[in-house]
Design an enzyme around this catalytic site. Structure first.
Site, PDB file in Angstrom:
ATOM      1  N   HIS A  34      21.044 -25.711  11.035  1.00  0.00           N
ATOM      2  CA  HIS A  34      20.458 -25.822   9.695  1.00  0.00           C
ATOM      3  C   HIS A  34      18.995 -26.232   9.765  1.00  0.00           C
ATOM      4  O   HIS A  34      18.127 -25.642   9.117  1.00  0.00           O
ATOM      5  CB  HIS A  34      21.239 -26.849   8.872  1.00  0.00           C
ATOM      6  CG  HIS A  34      20.536 -27.266   7.618  1.00  0.00           C
ATOM      7  ND1 HIS A  34      20.610 -26.555   6.445  1.00  0.00           N
ATOM      8  CD2 HIS A  34      19.723 -28.320   7.356  1.00  0.00           C
ATOM      9  CE1 HIS A  34      19.888 -27.147   5.511  1.00  0.00           C
ATOM     10  NE2 HIS A  34      19.334 -28.219   6.046  1.00  0.00           N
ATOM     11  N   HIS A  72      15.027 -24.794   8.073  1.00  0.00           N
ATOM     12  CA  HIS A  72      13.734 -25.437   7.819  1.00  0.00           C
ATOM     13  C   HIS A  72      12.665 -24.986   8.804  1.00  0.00           C
ATOM     14  O   HIS A  72      11.478 -24.976   8.461  1.00  0.00           O
ATOM     15  CB  HIS A  72      13.899 -26.953   7.842  1.00  0.00           C
ATOM     16  CG  HIS A  72      14.706 -27.453   6.680  1.00  0.00           C
ATOM     17  ND1 HIS A  72      14.223 -27.482   5.390  1.00  0.00           N
ATOM     18  CD2 HIS A  72      15.980 -27.913   6.613  1.00  0.00           C
ATOM     19  CE1 HIS A  72      15.154 -27.952   4.575  1.00  0.00           C
ATOM     20  NE2 HIS A  72      16.232 -28.208   5.295  1.00  0.00           N
ATOM     21  N   GLU A  76      16.054 -26.313  -0.595  1.00  0.00           N
ATOM     22  CA  GLU A  76      17.358 -26.234   0.060  1.00  0.00           C
ATOM     23  C   GLU A  76      18.206 -25.088  -0.476  1.00  0.00           C
ATOM     24  O   GLU A  76      18.839 -24.369   0.297  1.00  0.00           O
ATOM     25  CB  GLU A  76      18.130 -27.557  -0.094  1.00  0.00           C
ATOM     26  CG  GLU A  76      17.567 -28.714   0.713  1.00  0.00           C
ATOM     27  CD  GLU A  76      17.840 -28.596   2.216  1.00  0.00           C
ATOM     28  OE1 GLU A  76      18.502 -27.630   2.648  1.00  0.00           O
ATOM     29  OE2 GLU A  76      17.370 -29.473   2.944  1.00  0.00           O
ATOM     30  N   SER A 107      20.999 -21.098   6.270  1.00  0.00           N
ATOM     31  CA  SER A 107      21.777 -21.502   7.438  1.00  0.00           C
ATOM     32  C   SER A 107      23.279 -21.334   7.226  1.00  0.00           C
ATOM     33  O   SER A 107      24.069 -21.787   8.039  1.00  0.00           O
ATOM     34  CB  SER A 107      21.472 -22.958   7.811  1.00  0.00           C
ATOM     35  OG  SER A 107      21.759 -23.834   6.744  1.00  0.00           O
TER      36      SER A 107
END
Length: 303
Positions: free
Chosen positions: A148, A153, A194, A213
């Site tokens: 993730h 990110h 997110e 993700s």
């Protein structure tokens, strides 16, 4: 997760029930104890099984991104220093990000209070973990893992466009002190960086790191309640800590996202947060813990 991508409860996930996995997860989290923002990230000795999990997820995400990620994410991914065949070291990825956007990874292993997380963004550091999701369910994890952080990110932090939005959240956090403000900032961050989506190609495409993700969640975007981008509404909307999101907020374009967040975050302060929480009747005694971040003092899961 079932073969069609549906989820059981977070408590049923093997990552929360497998004692051997928890022991390994905690061992990879343990070096975060006492780690200060900006300290060198120690080397993590991954097993071949963990590298295999990375390869499985990366292959699934590559296919999902080609179908469900927005064009800006696909473009950023071409510059992202993320190998497909092995889990990279956070220190190596961070060193490659620095010349691209000025960002780097800083190590964490448990829950991070919002103030620490967001104010670190103002300094150019993103909190990231080193442990890997459970191999039995590689396409979904109820807590963020290195996949993730590095894939979701890492793609963002390879792009000046996205990296600037992280800095804006960090700058806003530096100006506020109240738990109300940090909690509302948390929610706006969640529903954008997110779990954000953007109108593109006659539908919605993902740009949020949590979506990027999770190949299963990407495939179910059309089942969500997609609302128009509105930071004020997002700040008053709670989100799901574990599981697929039911509500998403759509920007008309990434320029619209940037303009909206820039304006909102420039005026964001404790007074706005106080008036907003008073208007809803919500009482916030302390900052919520951002479920995507983990900190040294709570690095391990108990039995």
């Amino acid at each position: 997760m079932t073969p069609d991508g549906r989820l059981g409860t977070a408590a049923e996930h093997p990552g929360r029930r497998d004692a051997r996995y928890r022991e390994r997860r905690n061992a990879l989290a343990r070096p975060a104890r006492g780690h200060r923002v900006g300290d060198p990230v120690p080397y993590a000795a991954y097993t071949e099984s963990e590298h295999a999990t990375w390869r499985t997820v990366r292959a699934a995400l590559a296919d999902a991104h080609s179908r469900y990620a927005c064009a800006a994410v696909l473009e950023a991914a071409t510059d992202a220093p993320i190998p497909a065949d092995r889990i990279p070291q956070l220190a190596d990825v961070g060193a490659a990000l620095r010349p691209l956007t000025g960002f780097d990874f800083t190590l964490t292993g448990g829950l991070v209070e919002d103030g620490r997380f967001f104010r670190s963004l103002d300094l150019g550091y993103f909190h990231a973990v080193q442990y890997v999701r459970h191999p039995a369910v590689p396409l979904y994890t109820p807590e963020p893992d290195v996949i993730h952080d590095v894939v979701g990110h890492g793609i963002h932090l390879s792009s000046p466009r996205f990296a600037e939005l992280y800095r804006l959240f960090g700058q806003a956090a530096v100006r506020v002190r109240t738990p109300e403000a940090l909690t509302l900032l948390n929610r706006v961050y969640w529903f954008t960086l997110e779990a954000g989506v953007v109108a593109e190609g006659g539908g919605v495409k993902a740009y949020g790191a949590a979506l990027l993700s999770s190949s299963g969640e990407l495939a179910r975007l059309d089942e969500c309640d997609v609302r128009e981008l509105d930071p004020g509404v997002m700040a008053r909307t709670r989100y799901l800590v574990s599981g697929y999101q039911r509500v998403l907020f759509r920007a008309r374009s990434l320029d619209h996202l940037t303009e909206t967040l820039t304006g909102f975050l420039a005026g964001f302060d404790d007074e706005w947060a106080r008036e907003t929480t008073m208007g809803t009747g919500e009482v916030i005694h302390r900052p919520e813990v951002l479920p995507t971040r983990f900190a040294p003092d709570t690095a391990e899961w108990g039995p």
